[in-house]
Design a protein around this motif. Structure first.
Motif, short mmCIF file in Angstrom:
data_model
loop_
_atom_site.label_atom_id
_atom_site.label_comp_id
_atom_site.label_asym_id
_atom_site.label_seq_id
_atom_site.Cartn_x
_atom_site.Cartn_y
_atom_site.Cartn_z
N MET A 101 50.79 -23.71 5.71
CA MET A 101 50.21 -23.96 7.02
C MET A 101 49.76 -22.65 7.67
N SER A 102 48.62 -22.69 8.33
CA SER A 102 48.11 -21.54 9.07
C SER A 102 47.47 -22.05 10.36
N VAL A 149 58.83 -39.70 1.81
CA VAL A 149 58.06 -39.29 2.99
C VAL A 149 58.62 -37.95 3.44
N TYR A 150 57.72 -37.02 3.73
CA TYR A 150 58.17 -35.68 4.14
C TYR A 150 57.30 -35.17 5.27
N GLN A 151 57.93 -34.66 6.31
CA GLN A 151 57.21 -33.98 7.39
C GLN A 151 57.79 -32.59 7.54
N THR A 152 56.93 -31.60 7.65
CA THR A 152 57.41 -30.24 7.80
C THR A 152 58.28 -30.13 9.05
N PRO A 153 59.36 -29.36 8.98
CA PRO A 153 60.26 -29.25 10.13
C PRO A 153 59.59 -28.59 11.34
N GLU A 163 55.36 -21.94 4.98
CA GLU A 163 55.25 -22.56 3.65
C GLU A 163 56.49 -23.40 3.37
N PHE A 164 56.26 -24.56 2.76
CA PHE A 164 57.35 -25.47 2.43
C PHE A 164 57.12 -26.03 1.03
#
Length: 322
Positions: A101-102, A149-153, A163-164
């Motif tokens: 992510m940026s 299902v995954y959502q960035t913290p 980055e994850f």
């Protein structure tokens, strides 16, 4: 602008990974032997289709499967979409999704300075068993099975990058195929010689489109198509036959390229544990995308031609792998 789904410009919506791909070769290049490709491909009775759904808020992002980009987004606004990821799953076992992510683009040539607590990317991975035509017809209404299902913290403070990594397992019953991809490719050295090779490849690609050199165009696409067909293991023979026939029969797009390709406006970017390389734009108007941006003669919508290059084992020549 692009990534995996601006890409299918010529024939199949799953040609992803990459948009259109090609390079200049001799105009006397021989046609690919479709019959031989059909003989070489391995088809299984069943296999799974893996599909990734994704959306985001207040960020630009890349999503990589096993360290090769599936989607890149540096555009304005928000988006959500779905993409098949089979051709990025080279063999059964551990797989890995990476989210980078940026900051979000806020104007045509301007980005925010940081991500904040509202920034996130959300993924949903699903799978569906596929098989013979008779099996498919009897299961038309079957449901996709959710893998995760995954959502960035939530970010606790403003940062310029995050980055994850999300690992998951795919069994032999699910991945009934095995493709080389970039697994045996050479590790690339980031030096002036490689930079020249990559820039030359892009320049030659542009010339291939401008010269309408269909044989060279198809030859450069053939291996990627073969691997994608292999990753639809229950439908491989039909995939390769129909895909290649469409390639031969469809007219090449006549494009006007918008930006020059040079070291002032583009740079190398590496993936696949250093075995895969691409060019990305440094121009604020097309930042993060391929520098090969064109408009068709009868379409004002710009297309970013994106491809990922490698050097196969035993070869010193760059080739398209996705």
């Amino acid at each position: 602008m692009k990534n995996k789904p601006i890409y299918k410009i010529l024939f199949l919506a799953s040609l992803v990974g990459f948009t259109l791909q090609s390079c200049a070769q001799n105009k006397e290049d021989k046609k690919i032997d479709i019959n031989q490709m059909e003989k070489d491909i391995v088809q299984k009775e069943f296999g799974y289709n893996f599909r990734l759904e994704y959306d985001h808020n207040n960020c630009s992002y890349e999503i990589l499967i096993n360290d090769v980009p599936l989607i890149t987004f540096y555009g304005l606004g928000e988006r959500s979409t779905t993409a098949s990821i089979n051709q990025y799953l080279l063999k059964p076992g551990k797989q890995e999704i990476t989210i980078r992510m940026s900051p979000k683009k806020i104007e045509d040539t301007q980005f925010n300075k940081n991500l904040d607590s509202t920034s996130f990317v959300k993924l949903k991975l699903k799978k569906l068993k596929n098989g013979s035509p008779e099996w498919n017809l009897s299961n038309i209404n079957r449901d996709w099975e959710e893998v995760f299902v995954y959502q960035t913290p939530k970010l606790e403070k403003d940062v310029p990058f995050a980055e994850f990594k999300i690992p998951f397992e795919a069994t032999k019953d699910e991945l009934t195929w095995e493709i080389k991809g970039w697994s045996e490719s050479q590790t690339l050295v980031n030096n002036e010689a490689l930079k020249k090779e990559v820039f030359d490849f892009y320049t030659n690609f542009q010339k291939t489109i401008e010269d309408q050199n269909k044989n060279a165009y198809i030859n450069l696409l053939a291996h990627s198509i073969f691997e994608e067909a292999s990753a639809d293991s229950w439908d491989s023979k039909a995939f390769i036959k129909e895909g290649m026939e469409q390639m031969y029969n469809a007219p090449m797009p006549k494009q006007k390229f918008l930006f020059p390709i040079n070291e002032d406006t583009a740079e190398l970017k590496f993936y696949g544990d250093g075995k895969v390389v691409t060019l990305v734009s440094k121009d604020p108007r097309s930042f993060g995308y391929s520098p090969l941006v064109a408009k068709a003669e009868k379409n004002n919508f710009p297309i970013a031609y994106t491809f990922y290059l490698h050097k196969p084992k035993g070869s010193n020549k760059l080739e398209i792998i996705r």
